[in-house]
Design a protein around this motif. Sequence first.
Motif, short mmCIF file in Angstrom:
data_model
loop_
_atom_site.label_atom_id
_atom_site.label_comp_id
_atom_site.label_asym_id
_atom_site.label_seq_id
_atom_site.Cartn_x
_atom_site.Cartn_y
_atom_site.Cartn_z
N TYR A 1 0.84 -1.19 0.00
CA TYR A 1 0.00 0.00 0.00
C TYR A 1 0.88 1.25 0.00
CZ TYR A 1 -3.34 -3.48 1.65
OH TYR A 1 -4.13 -4.59 1.77
N VAL B 1 1.43 3.95 1.88
CA VAL B 1 1.14 4.39 3.25
C VAL B 1 1.44 5.89 3.39
CG1 VAL B 1 1.81 4.13 5.67
CG2 VAL B 1 1.56 2.10 4.22
N GLU C 1 -1.00 3.15 8.52
CA GLU C 1 -0.46 1.85 8.94
C GLU C 1 -0.27 1.91 10.46
OE1 GLU C 1 3.28 -0.42 7.17
OE2 GLU C 1 3.91 1.30 8.40
N TYR D 1 -3.81 -1.92 8.15
CA TYR D 1 -3.85 -0.90 7.10
C TYR D 1 -5.26 -0.34 7.02
CZ TYR D 1 0.67 -2.74 5.63
OH TYR D 1 1.96 -3.14 5.60
#
Length: 79
Positions: free
Chosen positions: A4, A6, A38, A75
């Motif tokens: 991802y 983040v 996160e 997440y």
Amino acid sequence: MAKYQVSKSIDVRGEVCPIPDVETKRALKDMKPGEILEVWIDYPLSKERIPETVKKLGHEVLEIEEVGKSEWKIYIKVK
């Protein structure tokens, strides 16, 4: 390569409820829609509580990833 993109990461390992919940909510308040938070945790109850809190706030839990013995990353996508 990271799973991802983040936007912000917080580490609440070593903390017990309610600190991880409070810190997660505080971090989400300062974020914009579409950003990803996160959260590093090692308190098992937080693995249940944080996703419940996040959903009540209207955000999306993308994944709870186990990263070690009794250690997880959550997440969260801000809505």
